[in-house]
Scaffold this motif. Sequence first.
Motif, PDB file in Angstrom:
ATOM      1  N   MET A 110       0.829  -1.209   0.000  1.00  0.00           N
ATOM      2  CA  MET A 110       0.000   0.000   0.000  1.00  0.00           C
ATOM      3  C   MET A 110       0.864   1.261   0.000  1.00  0.00           C
ATOM      4  N   LEU A 111       2.036   1.205   0.590  1.00  0.00           N
ATOM      5  CA  LEU A 111       2.909   2.371   0.657  1.00  0.00           C
ATOM      6  C   LEU A 111       3.519   2.712  -0.702  1.00  0.00           C
ATOM      7  N   ILE A 112       3.723   1.727  -1.549  1.00  0.00           N
ATOM      8  CA  ILE A 112       4.343   1.985  -2.861  1.00  0.00           C
ATOM      9  C   ILE A 112       3.477   2.926  -3.691  1.00  0.00           C
ATOM     10  N   PRO A 113       2.172   2.637  -3.905  1.00  0.00           N
ATOM     11  CA  PRO A 113       1.369   3.592  -4.696  1.00  0.00           C
ATOM     12  C   PRO A 113       1.247   4.955  -4.030  1.00  0.00           C
ATOM     13  N   LEU A 114       1.156   4.967  -2.699  1.00  0.00           N
ATOM     14  CA  LEU A 114       1.060   6.235  -1.988  1.00  0.00           C
ATOM     15  C   LEU A 114       2.313   7.072  -2.202  1.00  0.00           C
ATOM     16  N   THR A 115       3.468   6.441  -2.141  1.00  0.00           N
ATOM     17  CA  THR A 115       4.734   7.144  -2.374  1.00  0.00           C
ATOM     18  C   THR A 115       4.802   7.672  -3.800  1.00  0.00           C
ATOM     19  N   LEU A 116       4.396   6.845  -4.761  1.00  0.00           N
ATOM     20  CA  LEU A 116       4.401   7.278  -6.167  1.00  0.00           C
ATOM     21  C   LEU A 116       3.453   8.460  -6.367  1.00  0.00           C
ATOM     22  N   LEU A 117       2.306   8.420  -5.708  1.00  0.00           N
ATOM     23  CA  LEU A 117       1.346   9.521  -5.819  1.00  0.00           C
ATOM     24  C   LEU A 117       1.932  10.814  -5.270  1.00  0.00           C
ATOM     25  N   LEU A 118       2.580  10.740  -4.127  1.00  0.00           N
ATOM     26  CA  LEU A 118       3.178  11.935  -3.529  1.00  0.00           C
ATOM     27  C   LEU A 118       4.307  12.491  -4.391  1.00  0.00           C
ATOM     28  N   VAL A 119       5.111  11.619  -4.976  1.00  0.00           N
ATOM     29  CA  VAL A 119       6.205  12.063  -5.843  1.00  0.00           C
ATOM     30  C   VAL A 119       5.638  12.729  -7.091  1.00  0.00           C
ATOM     31  N   ALA A 120       4.537  12.188  -7.627  1.00  0.00           N
ATOM     32  CA  ALA A 120       3.929  12.753  -8.836  1.00  0.00           C
ATOM     33  C   ALA A 120       3.330  14.131  -8.582  1.00  0.00           C
ATOM     34  N   CYS A 121       2.968  14.438  -7.345  1.00  0.00           N
ATOM     35  CA  CYS A 121       2.331  15.718  -7.016  1.00  0.00           C
ATOM     36  C   CYS A 121       3.338  16.820  -6.697  1.00  0.00           C
ATOM     37  N   THR A 122       4.620  16.529  -6.753  1.00  0.00           N
ATOM     38  CA  THR A 122       5.587  17.569  -6.439  1.00  0.00           C
ATOM     39  C   THR A 122       5.525  18.662  -7.490  1.00  0.00           C
ATOM     40  N   GLU A 123       5.893  19.835  -7.099  1.00  0.00           N
ATOM     41  CA  GLU A 123       5.820  20.975  -8.003  1.00  0.00           C
ATOM     42  C   GLU A 123       7.084  21.048  -8.846  1.00  0.00           C
TER      43      GLU A 123
END
Length: 151
Positions: free
Chosen positions: A7-20
């Motif tokens: 579950m942490l892998i997709p969450l981490t990818l999502l957070l990285v994708a939202c960086t400015e």
Amino acid sequence: MKTIRLMLIPLTLLLVACTEGPESARGFSLPEGNAEAGKAVFISYQCLACHTLQGVADNDIAQQLPKKVPLGGDVSKIKTYGELVTSVINPSHKIAPGFKREGYTDEEGQSLMRNYNDLMTVNELVDLVTFLQPQYNLKPFNRTNYPQYFP
């Protein structure tokens, strides 16, 4: 434990994708505008040739589209300052589904709205958006009240 890691892998990818990144809107800000001057811009650029806006009329302008595109009124989602600026400077960025048809777009699906980027000053753009934004009225979502069923 393995489930938590998965579950942490997709969450981490999502957070990285939202960086400015360099294309983000962070730091973008325009000065305050003048709504009265914006109304004058709206009229002087003959926006009523293709648009309607409640309370603003000019019968001397010839209609340019088969049906005018309405501005303002009741909306279910707030019209942000950024969305309105984008609609003026890049009208093909987002075209409402009801206007993605002949008479409103060209053969490539691009908006027929004239490009004002070389004509309109930044001050005029700011004033125009300041005038248009309060023309939208956010209507609260009306939920459907279903009857309660008891077994």
